[in-house]
Design a protein around this motif. Structure first.
Motif, short mmCIF file in Angstrom:
data_model
loop_
_atom_site.label_atom_id
_atom_site.label_comp_id
_atom_site.label_asym_id
_atom_site.label_seq_id
_atom_site.Cartn_x
_atom_site.Cartn_y
_atom_site.Cartn_z
N UNK A 1 0.84 -1.19 0.00
CA UNK A 1 0.00 0.00 0.00
C UNK A 1 0.87 1.24 0.00
N UNK A 2 0.67 2.08 -0.99
CA UNK A 2 1.48 3.29 -1.10
C UNK A 2 0.94 4.40 -0.21
N UNK A 3 1.85 5.22 0.32
CA UNK A 3 1.39 6.33 1.15
C UNK A 3 0.76 7.44 0.30
N UNK A 4 -0.15 8.17 0.88
CA UNK A 4 -0.71 9.34 0.21
C UNK A 4 -0.63 10.50 1.20
N UNK A 5 -0.91 11.67 0.74
CA UNK A 5 -0.90 12.81 1.66
C UNK A 5 -0.50 14.06 0.93
N UNK A 6 -0.66 15.20 1.57
CA UNK A 6 -0.34 16.46 0.94
C UNK A 6 1.15 16.51 0.60
N UNK A 7 1.46 16.89 -0.63
CA UNK A 7 2.85 17.03 -1.04
C UNK A 7 3.58 15.71 -1.22
N UNK A 8 2.85 14.61 -1.35
CA UNK A 8 3.50 13.30 -1.53
C UNK A 8 3.17 12.73 -2.90
N UNK A 9 4.20 12.27 -3.59
CA UNK A 9 4.04 11.60 -4.88
C UNK A 9 4.82 10.30 -4.81
N UNK A 10 4.24 9.24 -5.31
CA UNK A 10 4.96 7.96 -5.38
C UNK A 10 4.99 7.51 -6.83
N UNK A 11 6.18 7.33 -7.36
CA UNK A 11 6.35 6.77 -8.71
C UNK A 11 6.80 5.33 -8.52
N UNK A 12 5.96 4.39 -8.91
CA UNK A 12 6.36 3.00 -8.69
C UNK A 12 5.90 2.13 -9.84
N UNK A 13 6.51 0.96 -9.91
CA UNK A 13 6.09 -0.02 -10.91
C UNK A 13 5.77 -1.32 -10.20
N UNK A 14 5.34 -1.21 -8.93
CA UNK A 14 5.10 -2.40 -8.11
C UNK A 14 3.65 -2.45 -7.64
N UNK A 15 3.25 -3.60 -7.15
CA UNK A 15 1.92 -3.80 -6.57
C UNK A 15 1.98 -5.11 -5.79
#
Lengths: 447, 72
Positions: free
Chosen positions: A361-375
């Motif tokens: 589970x990727x984090x979310x929130x103000x000012x957060x971006x996640x670049x991923x190729x996973x799941x």
């Protein structure tokens, strides 16, 4: 703009390029190896084609297979991402001969920048500072001492034929230089059959600072400020940020460095996105190391503080469009940090730790971006780079950007895999990082 | 009396330059580490007989780790 683009890459960067294409209304074609069947980068694309077995030489580096897909899928351009074929001039030639646009610089400039000594000579001729060096064989020990005294100790003695650290020694005074000179000549002779040695000034505790360049085919060469990437292990970047904390410490440094980078790009007739890398000593003396003729892994932090989409600009440049903004329109807002999450074990000398992601589970929130190729269910294999994702934070000021990053990493769930997340948290909490005083050997000294 | 030889740096043992039982002089290179893309020599701190190596080639070593002993 293009209607259809092939993305000749995998993992997070293939996903990231596809996202921009989607936003611009461009259809995307993914390629994958057997090891990546069903991987996220194949699912975000409009179409996906198998190009071969898991080893990269038989798939992601197999130019004929990739061009066959480009033909069959009827694309107009190929985006290479980073790594793999992205800096391969022969690939660019073949792409263009097959009638497709290559999203990147011209092959001639790739060839120039891929040869370290050619690039160094070119930079020097363009008025860009390079690490002082002999640029040729050192004739004898007297010449070695003379050079060392001229540039001041410490110096590095290098066997001309050496590599990977073998035949390279640091000397801090005349006595250690005599030993290093002898040892490098001997090592060169015994290991490589060539006792020729070169010398250069050794830069103590250097910082790694680079300048992002964007250039179109209409004579506009712009910079998008700097990134600092001094948190490294095994010469690979782990945390990157912009602006560089050093810019606040040394007035005028940003202007000098961005001017030098633009001068180099102009002299090289550069086009598309590229990065000019420098080492910077504690006094703010900077020296050119190399130019990366492609998108960087850490381009994201530059996007966060400027609002520019660098992949979009790459596509527009390749398509022949001029920039619709000027240098003075590019504004820096706030501070951004990127942590590279790797499947690796910091306690075991950062050895890659392949494995299967069970829960994700990727984090979310103000000012957060996640670049991923996973799941969840995704396997990090030994065939490819162990990068799982990049977590990027943005805030008005550096301390807040650090806090947001800490929150995000603490809320990032990756089950079943050993990652370097805890190491990131330790680095982010350290006095050295918080005060912006990290140099390129710092991380390896801590672990 | 035996003197410990310590590594001043973190690195990997690339090559061992002398053999156990050899007579060494202070300043002689005993071990070459590979660290930060350089060769880093570990020199004998004293003269004497190298009685044992505590590492092998390709072993990782930490800062301050004892890598050999010399009998003066």
């Amino acid at each position: 703009m293009y209607d259809r683009v092939l993305i000749a890459n995998r993992g997070e960067i293939a996903v990231r390029v596809a996202r921009t294409c989607e936003r611009l209304g461009i259809e995307t074609v993914a390629v994958y190896s057997d090891a990546d069947e069903g991987a996220p980068h194949t699912k975000v694309a409009d179409e996906a084609y198998r190009i071969g077995p898991a080893p990269v030489v038989e798939s992601y580096l197999d130019i004929p297979s990739i061009l066959d897909v480009a033909e069959e899928a009827d694309v107009q351009a190929i985006h290479p991402g980073y790594g793999l074929l992205s800096e391969n001039a022969e690939f660019v030639d073949e792409v263009e001969q097959a009638g497709f646009d290559f999203v990147g610089p011209r092959p001639e400039v790739m060839t120039l920048m891929s040869d370290k000594s050619d690039a160094r000579a070119f930079a020097r001729d363009a008025g860009v500072p390079v690490v002082p060096g002999t640029d040729g064989p050192v004739e004898d020990i007297e010449a070695a001492i003379e050079f060392a005294e001229e540039v001041e100790y410490p110096v590095l003695v290098k066997a001309a034929a050496g590599g990977g650290g073998i035949g390279m020694r640091k000397a801090t005074d005349e006595e250690s230089l005599r030993k290093a000179y002898k040892a490098c000549r001997r090592r060169g002779e015994s290991a490589f059959g060539d006792s020729t040695v070169y010398m250069e000034k050794y830069i103590e505790s250097p910082r790694h600072i680079e300048v992002q360049i964007l250039a179109d085919h209409h004579g506009s060469v712009l910079h998008i400020f700097e990134r600092e990437c001094s948190v490294q292990r095994r010469h690979q970047k782990v945390i990157e940020e912009t602006p560089s904390p050093m810019m606040q410490q040394i007035g005028g440094l940003r202007n000098e460095m961005t001017d030098a980078a633009v001068a180099l790009a102009e002299a090289a007739n550069y086009s598309n996105a590229g990065t000019v890398e420098f080492v910077v000593d504690e006094e703010g003396n900077f020296y050119f190391i190399e130019m990366n003729t492609r998108l960087q892994v850490e381009h994201t932090v530059t996007e966060m503080i400027t609002g520019l989409d660098i992949v979009e600009q790459q596509l527009r440049v390749a398509h022949g469009e001029p920039f619709d903004f000027r240098q003075e329109d590019i504004k820096m807002r706030g501070h951004s940090i990127q942590c590279r999450v790797y499947a690796e074990n910091p306690q075991k000398r950062f050895m890659p730790a392949p494995g299967n992601i069970e829960g994700y589970e990727e984090p979310t929130g103000e000012g957060i971006r996640v670049d991923s190729g996973a799941e969840a269910g995704y396997e990090v294999t030994r065939y490819y780079d162990p990068l799982v994702a990049k977590v990027i934070s943005h805030a008005d000021h550096r301390p807040e950007a650090i806090d947001r990053m800490v929150d995000a990493l603490e809320n990032y769930t990756i089950e079943g895999l050993t990652t370097n997340i805890d190491m990131h948290l330790e680095v982010l909490a350290s006095d050295a990082f918080q005060s912006g005083a990290v140099h390129t050997s710092w991380l390896e000294e801590q672990y | 009396m035996a003197t410990d030889v310590k590594s001043e740096m973190t690195g990997t043992v690339w090559q061992i330059e002398v053999a156990e039982g050899d007579e060494v002089a202070a300043g002689d290179e005993l071990i070459i580490l590979e660290s930060m893309k350089m060769e880093i020599p570990i020199e004998a701190p004293v003269s004497g007989t190298l009685i044992e190596f505590l590492v092998e080639e390709e072993d990782p070593v930490d800062e301050d780790q004892i890598v050999a002993r010399i009998e003066e």
